[in-house]
Scaffold this motif. Structure first.
Motif, PDB file in Angstrom:
ATOM      1  N   ALA A  25       4.567 -37.125  -7.768  1.00 37.40           N
ATOM      2  CA  ALA A  25       5.267 -38.368  -7.423  1.00 37.40           C
ATOM      3  C   ALA A  25       4.371 -39.579  -7.670  1.00 37.40           C
ATOM      4  O   ALA A  25       4.817 -40.596  -8.218  1.00 37.40           O
ATOM      5  N   GLY A  26       3.108 -39.473  -7.304  1.00 41.14           N
ATOM      6  CA  GLY A  26       2.171 -40.571  -7.536  1.00 41.14           C
ATOM      7  C   GLY A  26       1.971 -40.857  -9.006  1.00 41.14           C
ATOM      8  O   GLY A  26       1.934 -42.018  -9.436  1.00 41.14           O
ATOM      9  N   THR A  27       1.858 -39.812  -9.802  1.00 42.32           N
ATOM     10  CA  THR A  27       1.709 -39.987 -11.246  1.00 42.32           C
ATOM     11  C   THR A  27       2.941 -40.653 -11.844  1.00 42.32           C
ATOM     12  O   THR A  27       2.831 -41.572 -12.668  1.00 42.32           O
ATOM     13  N   SER A  28       4.108 -40.211 -11.419  1.00 37.21           N
ATOM     14  CA  SER A  28       5.347 -40.786 -11.939  1.00 37.21           C
ATOM     15  C   SER A  28       5.478 -42.256 -11.564  1.00 37.21           C
ATOM     16  O   SER A  28       5.860 -43.094 -12.405  1.00 37.21           O
ATOM     17  N   LEU A  29       5.170 -42.587 -10.334  1.00 39.63           N
ATOM     18  CA  LEU A  29       5.250 -43.983  -9.905  1.00 39.63           C
ATOM     19  C   LEU A  29       4.236 -44.853 -10.631  1.00 39.63           C
ATOM     20  O   LEU A  29       4.515 -46.012 -10.954  1.00 39.63           O
ATOM     21  N   THR A  30       3.060 -44.304 -10.912  1.00 38.62           N
ATOM     22  CA  THR A  30       2.049 -45.050 -11.652  1.00 38.62           C
ATOM     23  C   THR A  30       2.509 -45.318 -13.077  1.00 38.62           C
ATOM     24  O   THR A  30       2.318 -46.425 -13.598  1.00 38.62           O
ATOM     25  N   LEU A  31       3.115 -44.319 -13.714  1.00 35.48           N
ATOM     26  CA  LEU A  31       3.579 -44.494 -15.082  1.00 35.48           C
ATOM     27  C   LEU A  31       4.690 -45.542 -15.183  1.00 35.48           C
ATOM     28  O   LEU A  31       4.883 -46.135 -16.242  1.00 35.48           O
ATOM     29  N   ILE A  32       5.403 -45.753 -14.097  1.00 39.45           N
ATOM     30  CA  ILE A  32       6.455 -46.775 -14.086  1.00 39.45           C
ATOM     31  C   ILE A  32       5.913 -48.109 -13.575  1.00 39.45           C
ATOM     32  O   ILE A  32       6.168 -49.165 -14.154  1.00 39.45           O
ATOM     33  N   GLY A  33       5.118 -48.059 -12.510  1.00 38.22           N
ATOM     34  CA  GLY A  33       4.697 -49.275 -11.827  1.00 38.22           C
ATOM     35  C   GLY A  33       3.680 -50.124 -12.563  1.00 38.22           C
ATOM     36  O   GLY A  33       3.764 -51.357 -12.555  1.00 38.22           O
ATOM     37  N   VAL A  34       2.703 -49.499 -13.200  1.00 36.02           N
ATOM     38  CA  VAL A  34       1.646 -50.277 -13.856  1.00 36.02           C
ATOM     39  C   VAL A  34       2.194 -51.076 -15.045  1.00 36.02           C
ATOM     40  O   VAL A  34       1.927 -52.281 -15.144  1.00 36.02           O
ATOM     41  N   PRO A  35       2.954 -50.462 -15.964  1.00 39.91           N
ATOM     42  CA  PRO A  35       3.531 -51.289 -17.032  1.00 39.91           C
ATOM     43  C   PRO A  35       4.483 -52.379 -16.510  1.00 39.91           C
ATOM     44  O   PRO A  35       4.526 -53.485 -17.056  1.00 39.91           O
ATOM     45  N   TRP A  36       5.207 -52.056 -15.464  1.00 36.08           N
ATOM     46  CA  TRP A  36       6.102 -53.056 -14.871  1.00 36.08           C
ATOM     47  C   TRP A  36       5.299 -54.226 -14.319  1.00 36.08           C
ATOM     48  O   TRP A  36       5.659 -55.393 -14.498  1.00 36.08           O
ATOM     49  N   PHE A  37       4.185 -53.927 -13.653  1.00 35.94           N
ATOM     50  CA  PHE A  37       3.310 -54.975 -13.134  1.00 35.94           C
ATOM     51  C   PHE A  37       2.788 -55.851 -14.268  1.00 35.94           C
ATOM     52  O   PHE A  37       2.767 -57.079 -14.168  1.00 35.94           O
ATOM     53  N   VAL A  38       2.373 -55.227 -15.363  1.00 38.98           N
ATOM     54  CA  VAL A  38       1.870 -55.992 -16.515  1.00 38.98           C
ATOM     55  C   VAL A  38       2.977 -56.860 -17.096  1.00 38.98           C
ATOM     56  O   VAL A  38       2.749 -58.026 -17.442  1.00 38.98           O
ATOM     57  N   LEU A  39       4.176 -56.313 -17.186  1.00 33.62           N
ATOM     58  CA  LEU A  39       5.302 -57.089 -17.704  1.00 33.62           C
ATOM     59  C   LEU A  39       5.599 -58.292 -16.816  1.00 33.62           C
ATOM     60  O   LEU A  39       5.823 -59.405 -17.312  1.00 33.62           O
ATOM     61  N   GLU A  40       5.581 -58.081 -15.512  1.00 31.01           N
ATOM     62  CA  GLU A  40       5.881 -59.177 -14.579  1.00 31.01           C
ATOM     63  C   GLU A  40       4.781 -60.243 -14.563  1.00 31.01           C
ATOM     64  O   GLU A  40       5.074 -61.424 -14.426  1.00 31.01           O
ATOM     65  N   THR A  41       3.523 -59.818 -14.682  1.00 29.95           N
ATOM     66  CA  THR A  41       2.432 -60.796 -14.589  1.00 29.95           C
ATOM     67  C   THR A  41       2.161 -61.516 -15.904  1.00 29.95           C
ATOM     68  O   THR A  41       1.775 -62.674 -15.895  1.00 29.95           O
ATOM     69  N   THR A  42       2.368 -60.848 -17.037  1.00 26.73           N
ATOM     70  CA  THR A  42       2.081 -61.477 -18.324  1.00 26.73           C
ATOM     71  C   THR A  42       3.343 -61.927 -19.046  1.00 26.73           C
ATOM     72  O   THR A  42       3.279 -62.824 -19.877  1.00 26.73           O
ATOM     73  N   GLY A  43       4.463 -61.272 -18.773  1.00 23.63           N
ATOM     74  CA  GLY A  43       5.696 -61.591 -19.483  1.00 23.63           C
ATOM     75  C   GLY A  43       5.738 -61.025 -20.891  1.00 23.63           C
ATOM     76  O   GLY A  43       6.650 -61.309 -21.642  1.00 23.63           O
ATOM     77  N   SER A  44       4.752 -60.214 -21.237  1.00 28.74           N
ATOM     78  CA  SER A  44       4.668 -59.668 -22.580  1.00 28.74           C
ATOM     79  C   SER A  44       5.098 -58.203 -22.595  1.00 28.74           C
ATOM     80  O   SER A  44       4.441 -57.350 -21.987  1.00 28.74           O
ATOM     81  N   ALA A  45       6.186 -57.936 -23.327  1.00 26.03           N
ATOM     82  CA  ALA A  45       6.644 -56.557 -23.447  1.00 26.03           C
ATOM     83  C   ALA A  45       5.660 -55.733 -24.271  1.00 26.03           C
ATOM     84  O   ALA A  45       5.495 -54.533 -24.035  1.00 26.03           O
ATOM     85  N   GLY A  46       4.988 -56.367 -25.215  1.00 22.81           N
ATOM     86  CA  GLY A  46       4.006 -55.665 -26.033  1.00 22.81           C
ATOM     87  C   GLY A  46       2.827 -55.171 -25.211  1.00 22.81           C
ATOM     88  O   GLY A  46       2.365 -54.032 -25.381  1.00 22.81           O
ATOM     89  N   LYS A  47       2.336 -56.019 -24.314  1.00 23.58           N
ATOM     90  CA  LYS A  47       1.231 -55.611 -23.442  1.00 23.58           C
ATOM     91  C   LYS A  47       1.670 -54.517 -22.474  1.00 23.58           C
ATOM     92  O   LYS A  47       0.916 -53.586 -22.190  1.00 23.58           O
ATOM     93  N   ALA A  48       2.888 -54.633 -21.974  1.00 19.64           N
ATOM     94  CA  ALA A  48       3.411 -53.595 -21.084  1.00 19.64           C
ATOM     95  C   ALA A  48       3.544 -52.270 -21.831  1.00 19.64           C
ATOM     96  O   ALA A  48       3.225 -51.208 -21.290  1.00 19.64           O
ATOM     97  N   GLY A  49       3.987 -52.333 -23.064  1.00 25.43           N
ATOM     98  CA  GLY A  49       4.090 -51.126 -23.871  1.00 25.43           C
ATOM     99  C   GLY A  49       2.736 -50.509 -24.150  1.00 25.43           C
ATOM    100  O   GLY A  49       2.577 -49.285 -24.129  1.00 25.43           O
ATOM    101  N   LEU A  50       1.747 -51.357 -24.424  1.00 28.37           N
ATOM    102  CA  LEU A  50       0.388 -50.862 -24.664  1.00 28.37           C
ATOM    103  C   LEU A  50      -0.177 -50.192 -23.416  1.00 28.37           C
ATOM    104  O   LEU A  50      -0.790 -49.126 -23.497  1.00 28.37           O
ATOM    105  N   VAL A  51       0.059 -50.771 -22.268  1.00 25.24           N
ATOM    106  CA  VAL A  51      -0.403 -50.179 -21.010  1.00 25.24           C
ATOM    107  C   VAL A  51       0.316 -48.856 -20.755  1.00 25.24           C
ATOM    108  O   VAL A  51      -0.306 -47.872 -20.342  1.00 25.24           O
TER     109      VAL A  51
END
Length: 77
Positions: A25-51
């Motif tokens: 569950a922790g791994t799954s939430l991390t795989l969803i949450g970290v890119p989402w955090f990057v998307l929300e803080t930077t606004g860049s879908a490319g950076k979120a995809g890279l993460v």
């Protein structure tokens, strides 16, 4: 039958299964949450995809290496 003996013998198995479930569950939430955090803080879908790619890569590589190794008997289970 031995009343509570069977239940007592299963406690370690239940503990391992619970720990594995929490870890998954922790791994799954991390795989969803970290890119989402990057998307929300930077606004860049490319950076979120890279993460997301960088977070998923170790899982894929270890599955590719570990899976066939267990099938062939070269790695311990």
């Amino acid at each position: 039958m031995d009343g509570g003996k069977n239940t007592h013998d299963r406690v370690p198995l239940i503990a391992v299964l619970a720990a594995n479930s929490i870890s998954t569950a922790g791994t799954s939430l991390t795989l969803i949450g970290v890119p989402w955090f990057v998307l929300e803080t930077t606004g860049s879908a490319g950076k979120a995809g890279l993460v997301a790619f960088c977070a998923t890569l170790p899982i894929v590589v270890s599955a590719l290496i570990g899976g066939p190794g267990q099938q062939l008997g070269t790695l311990p289970p």
